[in-house]
Enzyme design. Sequence first.
Site, PDB file in Angstrom:
ATOM      1  N   TRP A  16       0.832  -1.187   0.000  1.00  0.00           N
ATOM      2  CA  TRP A  16       0.000   0.000   0.000  1.00  0.00           C
ATOM      3  C   TRP A  16       0.873   1.247   0.000  1.00  0.00           C
ATOM      4  O   TRP A  16       1.988   1.239   0.501  1.00  0.00           O
ATOM      5  CB  TRP A  16      -0.902   0.039   1.231  1.00  0.00           C
ATOM      6  CG  TRP A  16      -1.988  -0.979   1.247  1.00  0.00           C
ATOM      7  CD1 TRP A  16      -1.925  -2.240   1.760  1.00  0.00           C
ATOM      8  CD2 TRP A  16      -3.309  -0.827   0.734  1.00  0.00           C
ATOM      9  NE1 TRP A  16      -3.124  -2.886   1.596  1.00  0.00           N
ATOM     10  CE2 TRP A  16      -3.990  -2.041   0.970  1.00  0.00           C
ATOM     11  CE3 TRP A  16      -3.976   0.213   0.086  1.00  0.00           C
ATOM     12  CZ2 TRP A  16      -5.307  -2.237   0.587  1.00  0.00           C
ATOM     13  CZ3 TRP A  16      -5.298   0.024  -0.289  1.00  0.00           C
ATOM     14  CH2 TRP A  16      -5.952  -1.189  -0.039  1.00  0.00           C
ATOM     15  N   GLU A  39      -8.824  -4.462   7.588  1.00  0.00           N
ATOM     16  CA  GLU A  39     -10.298  -4.455   7.539  1.00  0.00           C
ATOM     17  C   GLU A  39     -10.821  -4.994   6.213  1.00  0.00           C
ATOM     18  O   GLU A  39     -11.954  -5.496   6.147  1.00  0.00           O
ATOM     19  CB  GLU A  39     -10.845  -3.048   7.809  1.00  0.00           C
ATOM     20  CG  GLU A  39     -10.839  -2.067   6.650  1.00  0.00           C
ATOM     21  CD  GLU A  39      -9.486  -1.422   6.390  1.00  0.00           C
ATOM     22  OE1 GLU A  39      -9.420  -0.535   5.513  1.00  0.00           O
ATOM     23  OE2 GLU A  39      -8.509  -1.792   7.061  1.00  0.00           O
ATOM     24  N   HIS A  81      -1.539   3.868  11.434  1.00  0.00           N
ATOM     25  CA  HIS A  81      -2.289   4.969  12.029  1.00  0.00           C
ATOM     26  C   HIS A  81      -1.704   5.433  13.361  1.00  0.00           C
ATOM     27  O   HIS A  81      -0.615   5.991  13.384  1.00  0.00           O
ATOM     28  CB  HIS A  81      -3.770   4.590  12.119  1.00  0.00           C
ATOM     29  CG  HIS A  81      -4.425   4.514  10.793  1.00  0.00           C
ATOM     30  ND1 HIS A  81      -4.753   3.318  10.191  1.00  0.00           N
ATOM     31  CD2 HIS A  81      -4.781   5.480   9.909  1.00  0.00           C
ATOM     32  CE1 HIS A  81      -5.297   3.547   9.007  1.00  0.00           C
ATOM     33  NE2 HIS A  81      -5.328   4.857   8.806  1.00  0.00           N
ATOM     34  N   ASP A  92      -9.883   5.988   8.738  1.00  0.00           N
ATOM     35  CA  ASP A  92     -10.295   5.513   7.416  1.00  0.00           C
ATOM     36  C   ASP A  92     -11.094   4.213   7.464  1.00  0.00           C
ATOM     37  O   ASP A  92     -11.162   3.478   6.491  1.00  0.00           O
ATOM     38  CB  ASP A  92      -9.079   5.347   6.504  1.00  0.00           C
ATOM     39  CG  ASP A  92      -8.135   4.242   6.972  1.00  0.00           C
ATOM     40  OD1 ASP A  92      -8.328   3.738   8.089  1.00  0.00           O
ATOM     41  OD2 ASP A  92      -7.217   3.890   6.215  1.00  0.00           O
ATOM     42  N   GLU A  94      -8.912  12.528  10.230  1.00  0.00           N
ATOM     43  CA  GLU A  94      -7.580  11.995   9.941  1.00  0.00           C
ATOM     44  C   GLU A  94      -6.783  12.976   9.092  1.00  0.00           C
ATOM     45  O   GLU A  94      -5.598  13.221   9.345  1.00  0.00           O
ATOM     46  CB  GLU A  94      -7.691  10.651   9.229  1.00  0.00           C
ATOM     47  CG  GLU A  94      -6.348  10.025   8.884  1.00  0.00           C
ATOM     48  CD  GLU A  94      -6.474   8.664   8.224  1.00  0.00           C
ATOM     49  OE1 GLU A  94      -5.576   8.322   7.424  1.00  0.00           O
ATOM     50  OE2 GLU A  94      -7.451   7.948   8.497  1.00  0.00           O
TER      51      GLU A  94
END
Length: 259
Positions: free
Chosen positions: A35, A122, A143, A152, A242
């Site tokens: 990612w 998730e 995070h 998110d 965020e």
Amino acid sequence: MKFEEYANKYDNIRMSRVDGILEVVFHTDGGPLQWGHFGGAHTQFADAFADIARDPENRIVIMAGTGDVFSGPPASEDEPFPGDAQTWDEIFRTGTQLTTSLLNIDALVISCINGPAYRHPEVALLADIVLAADGATIVDSAHFPNRVTPGDGMNLVMPLLMGYNRGRYFLLTGQTLDAREAHSLGLVNEVMPREDLMPRARELAAQLNRQNSLVIRYTRRLFTHPLKRAVHDVLGYGLALEGLAYIDERARVAAGQGS
């Protein structure tokens, strides 16, 4: 949407389908999925899940990673912070679309966590059935432990699945759950050797696929309805907060103030 229109459309996702069972394998250049902060996998996943959701021929979806890592890399404090509004507008849009498009898939979803899920666990945990390899781990490295507000979807999904207190502890401390711990908490349904994941997923998919299409479709809709309502209420707000905290962190780092 027809399968031929999107099957080979995405650099980070390989797809194949037989008898309505769609296999979706995540990767980066043929290796484990990596990612980034924005664009890339975020955008591709949002669009791919939307394409899959628009194709009624998809009855069962199997999601899996590549190699010995489900998703990476582990987050690092050395990563650059995107601090401009236009970038965060893209993050806001793709972040919202990724989760909502995943939940909009009317096929039943089986996920295979083939190894450490350092980022976006998730995606796998929102499946209807979750399988994990013995060496799999789940952590939210990107995070709070990395100076980022978990807005998110992790802020919603982990407390929802783990219980509110356990979920908050997981997010605040950077806790790493191994496969057996995840199983004991109800995050994972079955744990097995990595080489058994796809055979077991295909076995379960064949079992589920015996139902008629409306039973499959409407069962999935019943399962995702409360999740969609929660996502509608919280996800956009979380992403906005965020982004605000992220931009502030960028300004502090640029000014040499640290966190």
